[in-house]
Design an enzyme around this catalytic site. Structure first.
Site: not given
Length: 287
Positions: A237, A190
């Site tokens: 992230h 991610s």
């Protein structure tokens, strides 16, 4: 009859008589050496010389244009292979996930104990099928996102710059996890994909694209960043997003002259050193 002195032969095959000359260098060539040209024929040497002088197509940031997003395919393949390894061996995640250290009293392991490779290997692992918040959906969502975003960004950056952006984004995500949650086991691509998403936005602005759709995509990405704070490792992230955005800005706005590749490489090098220094400082604190 024609005298021997007027007989012309191919410059590459002196034993073969020839009446045709290269339209570029005017040397005589035989049928085996003739290469079709816009007008007449050229010899193999002139064809090679012409190919070297033709300027290759470049992307807006200076990368080579490629029709096949090979790097994206390889990255997806590596993630899938790593997932299959997890399915075969339950210990893969324990050995290669991002982890700074373990609480006192346990066997020491993690980045703080010399396992620096975790900062990258963890970005190629995902939650096992029956574990975590998402299970198998973790890798499915990430690979679908990488498929959709990666092909676009790779075509805009070129393979080498795209790979550099992906790996630096993955490293940036892991380093922020190390700084903020060093005792949390973290896996997933991610962080790297958030970095690719940031590059998609920066390059769209650089290319003068219609930003309405791009802004909607970016709003969704940021919304997921907020939602993920309670579900996944949001630090990865955010770290990937910031790192990918910084790399993309350096690529997109470097001067368009001979200095461009050196400035772009220098920016990546500075960012790499900064990330490693931050990780080293945290490791010194943990150890």
């Amino acid at each position: 009859m024609e005298s021997e002195s007027t007989i012309t032969t191919c410059y590459r095959h002196p034993q073969v008589e020839s009446r045709v000359s290269c339209t570029r260098c005017e040397r005589f060539i035989c049928p085996d050496c003739m290469r079709e040209a816009a007008v007449g024929h050229q010899c193999p040497d002139c064809v090679r010389e012409g190919a070297r002088s033709v300027r290759r197509a470049r992307t807006v940031v200076g990368g080579r244009v490629s029709a096949v997003p090979l790097v994206t395919y390889v990255l997806i393949g590596l993630n899938v292979l790593a997932y299959l390894a997890e399915a075969v061996d339950d210990g893969v995640v324990d050995r290669f996930a991002v982890l700074g250290t373990v609480p006192p009293g346990y066997v020491p392991w993690g980045v703080a104990h010399g396992e620096w490779y975790r900062l990258l290997t963890g970005a190629f692992l995902h939650q096992p099928p029956t574990q975590g918040t998402f299970g198998i959906l973790h890798i499915v969502m990430n690979m679908v996102s990488l498929w959709n975003l990666g092909r676009v960004v790779e075509s805009q950056l070129g393979r080498i710059r795209y790979l550099a952006l992906y790996l630096l984004s993955a490293l940036g995500g892991s380093v922020l996890v190390l700084l903020m949650a060093p005792m949390v086991v973290t896996v997933g691509a991610s962080g790297a994909i958030f970095g690719v998403g940031a590059a998609y936005y920066v390059l769209a602005r650089r290319l003068g694209a219609d930003m309405s759709q791009v802004n909607r995509f970016m709003a969704g990405l940021l919304l997921w960043l907020v939602i993920s704070a309670g579900l996944t490792a949001w630090q990865a992230h955010l770290g990937g997003l910031l790192t990918g955005g910084a790399v993309a800005l350096a690529f997109a706005h470097a001067p368009r002259d001979r200095r461009r590749p050196w400035i772009q490489a220098g920016a990546c090098g500075v960012l790499l050193v900064l990330l490693l220094v931050c990780a080293w400082a945290k490791v010194q604190q943990l150890s």
